[in-house]
Design an enzyme around this catalytic site. Structure first.
Site, PDB file in Angstrom:
ATOM      1  N   THR A   1      25.756  13.100  40.023  1.00 31.63           N
ATOM      2  CA  THR A   1      25.949  14.497  40.413  1.00 31.63           C
ATOM      3  C   THR A   1      26.783  14.626  41.683  1.00 31.63           C
ATOM      4  O   THR A   1      27.771  15.367  41.726  1.00 31.63           O
ATOM      5  CB  THR A   1      24.581  15.171  40.630  1.00 31.63           C
ATOM      6  OG1 THR A   1      23.829  15.096  39.418  1.00 31.63           O
ATOM      7  CG2 THR A   1      24.746  16.620  41.028  1.00 31.63           C
TER       8      THR A   1
ATOM      9  N   ASP B   1      10.593  12.096  50.125  1.00 31.95           N
ATOM     10  CA  ASP B   1      11.972  12.503  50.409  1.00 31.95           C
ATOM     11  C   ASP B   1      12.058  13.188  51.771  1.00 31.95           C
ATOM     12  O   ASP B   1      12.939  12.876  52.589  1.00 31.95           O
ATOM     13  CB  ASP B   1      12.456  13.440  49.301  1.00 31.95           C
ATOM     14  CG  ASP B   1      13.835  14.008  49.567  1.00 31.95           C
ATOM     15  OD1 ASP B   1      14.826  13.313  49.292  1.00 31.95           O
ATOM     16  OD2 ASP B   1      13.924  15.152  50.058  1.00 31.95           O
TER      17      ASP B   1
ATOM     18  N   LYS C   1      13.988  11.999  55.469  1.00 35.13           N
ATOM     19  CA  LYS C   1      14.915  12.852  56.209  1.00 35.13           C
ATOM     20  C   LYS C   1      14.449  13.097  57.643  1.00 35.13           C
ATOM     21  O   LYS C   1      15.255  13.070  58.580  1.00 35.13           O
ATOM     22  CB  LYS C   1      15.098  14.177  55.467  1.00 35.13           C
ATOM     23  CG  LYS C   1      15.795  14.017  54.117  1.00 35.13           C
ATOM     24  CD  LYS C   1      15.770  15.306  53.316  1.00 35.13           C
ATOM     25  CE  LYS C   1      16.447  15.141  51.970  1.00 35.13           C
ATOM     26  NZ  LYS C   1      16.330  16.354  51.124  1.00 35.13           N
TER      27      LYS C   1
END
Length: 436
Positions: free
Chosen positions: A12, A198, A202
Protein backbone atom coordinates in the site's frame (compact mmCIF):
# COMPACT_ATOMS: atom_id res chain seq x y z
CA UNK A 1 21.06 15.50 -11.55
CA UNK A 2 19.09 12.27 -11.31
CA UNK A 3 18.90 10.59 -7.90
CA UNK A 4 18.28 6.86 -8.02
CA UNK A 5 15.68 5.45 -5.62
CA UNK A 6 15.60 1.84 -4.53
CA UNK A 7 12.24 0.73 -3.13
CA UNK A 8 11.95 -2.22 -0.74
CA UNK A 9 8.29 -3.22 -0.86
CA UNK A 10 5.41 -2.37 -3.18
CA UNK A 11 2.43 -2.76 -0.89
CA UNK A 12 0.00 0.00 0.00
CA UNK A 13 2.67 2.52 1.01
CA UNK A 14 5.25 1.45 -1.56
CA UNK A 15 2.73 1.80 -4.36
CA UNK A 16 1.84 5.26 -3.08
CA UNK A 17 5.49 6.29 -3.13
CA UNK A 18 5.94 4.92 -6.65
CA UNK A 19 2.84 6.77 -7.84
CA UNK A 20 4.22 10.10 -6.58
CA UNK A 21 7.65 9.52 -8.14
CA UNK A 22 6.11 8.54 -11.48
CA UNK A 23 3.88 11.65 -11.66
CA UNK A 24 6.12 14.64 -10.84
CA UNK A 25 3.95 17.20 -12.65
CA UNK A 26 2.77 19.94 -10.28
CA UNK A 27 4.91 18.68 -7.38
CA UNK A 28 8.14 20.06 -5.92
CA UNK A 29 10.71 20.49 -8.74
CA UNK A 30 13.09 18.03 -7.04
CA UNK A 31 10.58 15.20 -7.54
CA UNK A 32 11.45 15.31 -11.25
CA UNK A 33 15.06 14.47 -10.31
CA UNK A 34 14.03 11.27 -8.49
CA UNK A 35 14.06 8.09 -10.55
CA UNK A 36 12.92 4.62 -9.46
CA UNK A 37 15.88 2.39 -10.33
CA UNK A 38 15.02 -0.86 -8.57
CA UNK A 39 11.98 -2.22 -6.71
CA UNK A 40 11.91 -5.38 -4.61
CA UNK A 41 8.64 -7.32 -4.40
CA UNK A 42 7.71 -10.69 -2.91
CA UNK A 43 5.99 -12.06 -6.02
CA UNK A 44 6.99 -10.93 -9.51
CA UNK A 45 3.76 -12.30 -11.01
CA UNK A 46 1.37 -10.53 -8.71
CA UNK A 47 -0.80 -7.72 -10.21
CA UNK A 48 0.50 -4.23 -9.32
CA UNK A 49 -1.47 -1.12 -8.37
CA UNK A 50 1.08 0.90 -10.38
CA UNK A 51 2.52 0.18 -13.81
CA UNK A 52 6.30 -0.31 -13.54
CA UNK A 53 8.82 -1.46 -16.16
CA UNK A 54 9.51 -5.16 -15.69
CA UNK A 55 13.27 -4.60 -15.78
CA UNK A 56 13.31 -2.64 -12.50
CA UNK A 57 11.37 -5.28 -10.54
CA UNK A 58 13.14 -8.02 -8.62
CA UNK A 59 12.43 -10.44 -5.79
CA UNK A 60 15.81 -9.99 -4.09
CA UNK A 61 15.85 -6.96 -1.76
CA UNK A 62 19.62 -7.20 -1.33
CA UNK A 63 19.96 -6.57 -5.06
CA UNK A 64 18.19 -3.25 -4.55
CA UNK A 65 20.49 -2.23 -1.71
CA UNK A 66 23.61 -3.20 -3.66
CA UNK A 67 22.59 -1.72 -7.02
CA UNK A 68 25.12 1.06 -7.87
CA UNK A 69 22.33 3.02 -9.57
CA UNK A 70 20.46 3.30 -6.26
CA UNK A 71 21.44 6.40 -4.25
CA UNK A 72 18.70 6.31 -1.59
CA UNK A 73 17.12 3.17 -0.15
CA UNK A 74 13.45 3.38 0.85
CA UNK A 75 12.24 0.61 3.16
CA UNK A 76 8.45 0.16 3.27
CA UNK A 77 8.23 -3.63 3.49
CA UNK A 78 7.43 -3.71 7.23
CA UNK A 79 8.23 -6.33 9.84
CA UNK A 80 11.42 -6.70 11.84
CA UNK A 81 13.43 -8.93 9.52
CA UNK A 82 14.76 -8.75 6.91
CA UNK A 83 13.93 -5.02 7.16
CA UNK A 84 16.42 -4.34 9.97
CA UNK A 85 19.25 -6.17 8.22
CA UNK A 86 18.54 -4.42 4.93
CA UNK A 87 18.56 -0.99 6.59
CA UNK A 88 21.92 -1.79 8.18
CA UNK A 89 23.24 -3.11 4.86
CA UNK A 90 22.25 0.10 3.09
CA UNK A 91 23.96 2.16 5.78
CA UNK A 92 27.10 0.01 5.48
CA UNK A 93 27.06 0.74 1.75
CA UNK A 94 27.02 4.49 2.52
CA UNK A 95 23.46 4.99 1.29
CA UNK A 96 20.89 7.18 3.07
CA UNK A 97 17.74 5.36 4.21
CA UNK A 98 14.13 6.44 4.43
CA UNK A 99 11.85 4.09 6.34
CA UNK A 100 8.26 3.94 7.54
CA UNK A 101 9.04 0.98 9.80
CA UNK A 102 8.01 1.96 13.34
CA UNK A 103 8.59 -1.54 14.73
CA UNK A 104 12.25 -1.61 13.64
CA UNK A 105 12.99 1.94 14.79
CA UNK A 106 11.26 1.44 18.15
CA UNK A 107 13.36 -1.66 18.87
CA UNK A 108 16.61 -1.09 17.00
CA UNK A 109 16.80 2.68 16.64
CA UNK A 110 19.95 2.97 18.77
CA UNK A 111 21.76 0.28 16.78
CA UNK A 112 20.76 1.94 13.51
CA UNK A 113 21.81 5.37 14.83
CA UNK A 114 25.26 4.09 15.75
CA UNK A 115 25.73 2.49 12.33
CA UNK A 116 24.56 5.66 10.57
CA UNK A 117 26.86 7.84 12.69
CA UNK A 118 29.82 5.66 11.79
CA UNK A 119 29.05 5.91 8.07
CA UNK A 120 27.87 9.54 8.14
CA UNK A 121 24.56 8.95 6.37
CA UNK A 122 20.98 9.96 6.96
CA UNK A 123 18.22 7.72 8.32
CA UNK A 124 14.87 9.54 8.14
CA UNK A 125 11.65 8.22 9.65
CA UNK A 126 8.91 10.85 9.31
CA UNK A 127 6.48 8.23 7.98
CA UNK A 128 6.98 5.88 10.93
CA UNK A 129 4.71 7.88 13.24
CA UNK A 130 1.45 9.60 12.39
CA UNK A 131 1.30 8.83 8.66
CA UNK A 132 0.98 12.16 6.90
CA UNK A 133 1.21 14.23 10.09
CA UNK A 134 4.56 16.08 10.20
CA UNK A 135 5.58 15.37 13.81
CA UNK A 136 9.16 14.06 13.59
CA UNK A 137 10.68 17.19 12.07
CA UNK A 138 8.89 19.57 14.47
CA UNK A 139 9.98 17.56 17.51
CA UNK A 140 13.63 17.49 16.51
CA UNK A 141 13.85 21.03 15.13
CA UNK A 142 10.95 23.48 15.59
CA UNK A 143 10.32 22.47 19.21
CA UNK A 144 13.93 21.66 20.05
CA UNK A 145 14.37 24.70 22.31
CA UNK A 146 11.52 23.69 24.61
CA UNK A 147 11.49 21.71 27.83
CA UNK A 148 8.98 19.07 26.82
CA UNK A 149 6.69 18.03 29.66
CA UNK A 150 4.38 15.61 27.92
CA UNK A 151 3.68 14.07 24.53
CA UNK A 152 0.33 12.35 24.24
CA UNK A 153 -1.66 11.25 21.28
CA UNK A 154 -4.14 9.18 19.40
CA UNK A 155 -1.69 7.45 17.07
CA UNK A 156 -3.56 4.41 15.83
CA UNK A 157 -6.32 5.03 13.32
CA UNK A 158 -7.86 1.55 13.54
CA UNK A 159 -8.61 1.78 17.25
CA UNK A 160 -9.80 5.37 16.94
CA UNK A 161 -12.26 4.34 14.22
CA UNK A 162 -13.56 1.51 16.42
CA UNK A 163 -13.93 3.70 19.51
CA UNK A 164 -15.60 6.48 17.50
CA UNK A 165 -18.20 4.02 16.21
CA UNK A 166 -18.75 2.55 19.68
CA UNK A 167 -19.33 6.06 21.07
CA UNK A 168 -21.55 7.34 18.26
CA UNK A 169 -23.69 4.23 17.78
CA UNK A 170 -23.43 2.33 21.05
CA UNK A 171 -22.14 -0.60 18.98
CA UNK A 172 -20.28 -3.56 20.46
CA UNK A 173 -16.52 -3.85 19.96
CA UNK A 174 -16.65 -7.15 18.03
CA UNK A 175 -19.22 -5.85 15.54
CA UNK A 176 -17.29 -2.64 14.82
CA UNK A 177 -14.01 -4.53 14.46
CA UNK A 178 -15.61 -6.79 11.84
CA UNK A 179 -16.81 -3.70 9.94
CA UNK A 180 -13.34 -2.16 10.16
CA UNK A 181 -11.83 -5.30 8.65
CA UNK A 182 -14.36 -5.29 5.80
CA UNK A 183 -13.60 -1.63 5.08
CA UNK A 184 -9.83 -2.20 5.15
CA UNK A 185 -9.23 -0.09 8.26
CA UNK A 186 -8.16 -3.16 10.25
CA UNK A 187 -5.94 -6.08 9.24
CA UNK A 188 -7.17 -9.66 9.13
CA UNK A 189 -5.03 -10.10 12.25
CA UNK A 190 -5.68 -6.82 14.11
CA UNK A 191 -3.65 -7.69 17.23
CA UNK A 192 -0.92 -5.07 16.75
CA UNK A 193 -3.57 -2.35 16.58
CA UNK A 194 -6.24 -3.40 19.06
CA UNK A 195 -3.81 -4.73 21.70
CA UNK A 196 -1.86 -1.46 21.67
CA UNK A 197 1.46 -2.68 20.24
CA UNK A 198 1.42 -0.34 17.24
CA UNK A 199 0.81 2.68 19.46
CA UNK A 200 3.56 1.53 21.85
CA UNK A 201 6.06 1.38 18.96
CA UNK A 202 5.17 4.93 17.97
CA UNK A 203 5.28 6.44 21.44
CA UNK A 204 8.69 4.82 21.99
CA UNK A 205 9.99 6.72 18.95
CA UNK A 206 8.36 10.00 19.99
CA UNK A 207 9.76 9.63 23.52
CA UNK A 208 13.32 9.39 22.19
CA UNK A 209 12.85 12.53 20.13
CA UNK A 210 11.06 14.57 22.79
CA UNK A 211 13.28 13.69 25.75
CA UNK A 212 16.60 12.88 24.12
CA UNK A 213 17.14 9.28 25.16
CA UNK A 214 16.09 5.82 24.07
CA UNK A 215 13.86 3.69 26.29
CA UNK A 216 13.16 -0.03 26.44
CA UNK A 217 10.23 -0.59 24.10
CA UNK A 218 9.37 -3.91 25.75
CA UNK A 219 8.99 -2.22 29.16
CA UNK A 220 6.18 0.16 28.13
CA UNK A 221 2.96 -0.76 30.00
CA UNK A 222 0.48 -1.45 27.21
CA UNK A 223 -3.27 -2.08 27.34
CA UNK A 224 -5.35 -2.23 24.18
CA UNK A 225 -9.07 -1.87 23.49
CA UNK A 226 -9.73 -5.57 22.82
CA UNK A 227 -11.15 -6.11 26.31
CA UNK A 228 -13.06 -2.81 26.48
CA UNK A 229 -16.79 -3.12 27.17
CA UNK A 230 -19.15 -0.83 25.27
CA UNK A 231 -20.93 0.05 28.52
CA UNK A 232 -17.78 1.85 29.71
CA UNK A 233 -17.88 4.00 26.58
CA UNK A 234 -21.56 4.74 27.32
CA UNK A 235 -21.01 5.51 31.01
CA UNK A 236 -18.05 7.73 30.16
CA UNK A 237 -20.24 9.76 27.79
CA UNK A 238 -22.89 10.19 30.49
CA UNK A 239 -20.23 11.48 32.86
CA UNK A 240 -18.80 13.99 30.35
CA UNK A 241 -15.93 11.97 28.89
CA UNK A 242 -14.91 10.15 25.71
CA UNK A 243 -12.76 7.01 25.60
CA UNK A 244 -9.68 7.01 23.35
CA UNK A 245 -6.62 4.80 23.08
CA UNK A 246 -3.99 7.26 24.29
CA UNK A 247 -0.23 6.85 24.13
CA UNK A 248 1.55 9.08 26.61
CA UNK A 249 5.12 10.01 27.54
CA UNK A 250 5.38 12.32 30.55
CA UNK A 251 8.40 13.87 32.22
CA UNK A 252 8.70 12.88 35.89
CA UNK A 253 12.03 14.42 36.91
CA UNK A 254 15.73 13.59 37.15
CA UNK A 255 17.00 10.73 39.31
CA UNK A 256 20.12 11.07 41.53
CA UNK A 257 22.28 9.56 38.78
CA UNK A 258 21.14 12.22 36.30
CA UNK A 259 18.78 10.08 34.20
CA UNK A 260 15.53 11.53 32.96
CA UNK A 261 12.61 9.67 34.52
CA UNK A 262 9.58 9.15 32.30
CA UNK A 263 6.09 7.72 32.60
CA UNK A 264 5.36 6.10 29.23
CA UNK A 265 2.23 4.02 28.70
CA UNK A 266 -0.54 3.07 26.26
CA UNK A 267 -4.11 2.47 27.44
CA UNK A 268 -7.77 3.27 26.78
CA UNK A 269 -8.21 6.58 28.58
CA UNK A 270 -11.14 8.79 29.55
CA UNK A 271 -10.76 12.33 28.19
CA UNK A 272 -12.97 15.25 29.22
CA UNK A 273 -15.08 16.28 26.24
CA UNK A 274 -13.29 19.65 26.08
CA UNK A 275 -9.82 18.04 25.91
CA UNK A 276 -8.03 18.76 22.58
CA UNK A 277 -7.76 15.04 21.77
CA UNK A 278 -11.42 14.29 22.54
CA UNK A 279 -12.62 15.65 19.19
CA UNK A 280 -10.37 13.40 17.07
CA UNK A 281 -12.71 10.99 15.28
CA UNK A 282 -12.61 8.16 12.77
CA UNK A 283 -9.24 7.05 11.40
CA UNK A 284 -7.59 10.39 12.14
CA UNK A 285 -4.59 10.76 14.45
CA UNK A 286 -3.50 13.64 16.66
CA UNK A 287 -0.40 14.30 18.76
CA UNK A 288 -0.41 16.85 21.57
CA UNK A 289 2.95 18.28 22.65
CA UNK A 290 3.14 20.25 25.90
CA UNK A 291 6.29 22.15 26.77
CA UNK A 292 7.91 25.29 28.08
CA UNK A 293 7.67 27.91 26.72
CA UNK A 294 5.52 26.82 23.76
CA UNK A 295 2.53 25.64 25.82
CA UNK A 296 0.24 23.21 23.98
CA UNK A 297 0.73 22.40 20.28
CA UNK A 298 -1.38 19.78 18.50
CA UNK A 299 -0.66 18.03 15.21
CA UNK A 300 -3.72 16.52 13.51
CA UNK A 301 -4.42 14.59 10.34
CA UNK A 302 -4.70 11.22 8.62
CA UNK A 303 -2.48 8.72 10.40
CA UNK A 304 -2.30 5.89 7.89
CA UNK A 305 -3.00 4.85 4.32
CA UNK A 306 -1.19 5.01 1.03
CA UNK A 307 -1.55 8.75 0.45
CA UNK A 308 -0.60 10.20 3.85
CA UNK A 309 2.24 7.76 4.57
CA UNK A 310 3.66 7.95 1.05
CA UNK A 311 3.57 11.75 1.34
CA UNK A 312 5.77 11.55 4.45
CA UNK A 313 8.17 9.07 2.79
CA UNK A 314 8.64 11.30 -0.25
CA UNK A 315 9.12 14.34 2.02
CA UNK A 316 12.08 12.55 3.62
CA UNK A 317 13.47 11.61 0.21
CA UNK A 318 13.23 15.25 -0.86
CA UNK A 319 14.96 16.30 2.35
CA UNK A 320 17.96 14.17 1.42
CA UNK A 321 17.76 15.15 -2.25
CA UNK A 322 17.77 18.83 -1.31
CA UNK A 323 20.95 18.41 0.75
CA UNK A 324 22.61 16.51 -2.10
CA UNK A 325 21.65 19.24 -4.53
CA UNK A 326 23.01 21.94 -2.24
CA UNK A 327 26.19 20.21 -1.02
CA UNK A 328 26.84 17.40 -3.45
CA UNK A 329 27.09 14.97 -0.53
CA UNK A 330 24.82 12.46 1.18
CA UNK A 331 25.16 14.46 4.41
CA UNK A 332 26.04 13.67 7.97
CA UNK A 333 23.90 11.79 10.46
CA UNK A 334 20.57 13.48 10.89
CA UNK A 335 19.90 14.69 14.45
CA UNK A 336 16.70 12.64 14.44
CA UNK A 337 18.42 9.48 15.63
CA UNK A 338 21.40 11.22 17.17
CA UNK A 339 18.96 12.76 19.64
CA UNK A 340 18.60 9.36 21.25
CA UNK A 341 22.21 9.59 22.38
CA UNK A 342 22.54 12.87 24.25
CA UNK A 343 21.19 11.82 27.64
CA UNK A 344 20.02 8.83 29.64
CA UNK A 345 16.31 8.15 29.98
CA UNK A 346 14.48 5.50 31.95
CA UNK A 347 10.93 4.47 32.75
CA UNK A 348 9.78 5.05 36.30
CA UNK A 349 7.95 2.49 38.39
CA UNK A 350 4.29 3.01 37.35
CA UNK A 351 3.30 2.73 41.00
CA UNK A 352 5.16 5.97 41.74
CA UNK A 353 3.23 8.05 39.20
CA UNK A 354 0.19 10.25 39.74
CA UNK A 355 -2.95 9.27 37.85
CA UNK A 356 -6.69 9.78 37.83
CA UNK A 357 -8.84 6.69 37.39
CA UNK A 358 -12.26 5.49 36.25
CA UNK A 359 -13.33 2.26 37.97
CA UNK A 360 -16.45 0.20 37.29
CA UNK A 361 -17.49 -2.25 40.01
CA UNK A 362 -20.20 -4.90 40.00
CA UNK A 363 -21.68 -5.14 43.48
CA UNK A 364 -24.69 -6.36 45.36
CA UNK A 365 -27.48 -3.77 45.44
CA UNK A 366 -27.32 -3.36 49.19
CA UNK A 367 -27.41 -0.47 51.61
CA UNK A 368 -23.99 0.77 52.69
CA UNK A 369 -21.94 -0.70 49.85
CA UNK A 370 -21.01 2.72 48.48
CA UNK A 371 -19.88 3.81 51.92
CA UNK A 372 -17.67 0.74 52.32
CA UNK A 373 -16.09 1.33 48.91
CA UNK A 374 -15.48 4.95 49.83
CA UNK A 375 -13.83 3.90 53.08
CA UNK A 376 -11.40 1.60 51.23
CA UNK A 377 -10.36 4.48 49.01
CA UNK A 378 -10.15 6.88 51.92
CA UNK A 379 -7.93 4.55 53.94
CA UNK A 380 -5.31 4.82 51.17
CA UNK A 381 -5.66 8.57 50.70
CA UNK A 382 -7.56 8.24 47.42
CA UNK A 383 -9.86 11.23 46.91
CA UNK A 384 -13.06 10.52 44.98
CA UNK A 385 -14.23 13.02 42.39
CA UNK A 386 -17.54 11.26 41.69
CA UNK A 387 -19.29 8.01 42.52
CA UNK A 388 -22.41 6.95 40.61
CA UNK A 389 -24.61 3.86 40.72
CA UNK A 390 -26.04 2.62 37.42
CA UNK A 391 -28.82 0.13 36.89
CA UNK A 392 -27.76 -3.17 35.37
CA UNK A 393 -29.52 -5.13 32.65
CA UNK A 394 -28.80 -8.38 34.45
CA UNK A 395 -29.67 -9.58 37.94
CA UNK A 396 -31.81 -6.95 39.73
CA UNK A 397 -29.96 -7.83 42.93
CA UNK A 398 -26.76 -6.47 41.39
CA UNK A 399 -25.62 -2.90 40.82
CA UNK A 400 -22.85 -1.23 38.85
CA UNK A 401 -20.94 1.50 40.63
CA UNK A 402 -18.64 3.83 38.72
CA UNK A 403 -15.98 5.80 40.58
CA UNK A 404 -13.80 8.57 39.18
CA UNK A 405 -10.88 9.59 41.39
CA UNK A 406 -8.87 12.74 41.73
CA UNK A 407 -5.14 12.50 41.00
CA UNK A 408 -3.58 9.84 43.22
CA UNK A 409 -0.35 7.91 43.60
CA UNK A 410 -0.95 4.76 41.57
CA UNK A 411 0.53 2.53 44.28
CA UNK A 412 -2.06 3.80 46.77
CA UNK A 413 -4.83 3.38 44.23
CA UNK A 414 -3.87 -0.26 43.60
CA UNK A 415 -3.82 -0.97 47.33
CA UNK A 416 -7.29 0.54 47.71
CA UNK A 417 -8.54 -1.52 44.78
CA UNK A 418 -7.20 -4.70 46.37
CA UNK A 419 -9.16 -3.91 49.54
CA UNK A 420 -12.30 -3.23 47.51
CA UNK A 421 -11.99 -6.56 45.70
CA UNK A 422 -11.94 -8.28 49.10
CA UNK A 423 -15.28 -6.76 50.18
CA UNK A 424 -18.03 -9.41 50.29
CA UNK A 425 -20.46 -7.05 48.53
CA UNK A 426 -18.12 -6.56 45.53
CA UNK A 427 -18.54 -9.21 42.85
CA UNK A 428 -15.99 -7.91 40.35
CA UNK A 429 -13.82 -5.00 39.25
CA UNK A 430 -15.08 -4.82 35.67
CA UNK A 431 -12.98 -1.94 34.35
CA UNK A 432 -10.13 0.29 35.46
CA UNK A 433 -9.08 3.04 33.05
CA UNK A 434 -6.87 6.12 33.48
CA UNK A 435 -8.54 9.52 33.17
CA UNK A 436 -7.02 12.80 32.05
Amino acid sequence: MTIGIGLLGLGTVGAGVAEILLTPEGRHPLVADLALKRVAVRDLNRPRPVDLPAEILCSDPEAVVNDPAVDIVVEVMGGLEPARSLILAAIAAGKPVVTANKAVIARYGEEIAEAAAKQGVYVLIEAAVGGGIPIIEPLKQSLGGNRIQRVSGIINGTTNYILSRMADEGAAYDAVLADAQRLGYAEADPAADVEGGDAADKIAILTGLAFGGSIDRAAIPTQGINSLDSCDVTYAAQLGYVVKLVAKAQYQGIDPAGSVELDVRVSPTLLPKDHPLAGVHGVNNAILVEGDPVGRVMFYGPGAGAGPTASAVVADILNIAGIRAATGASGQLDPLLAANRWRSCQLVDPGETLQRYYVRLQTGDQAGVIGRIGSCFGDQGVSIRSIVQFETSGDPADAEIVVITHEVLERNFRQALASIKALPDVNAVCACLPTL
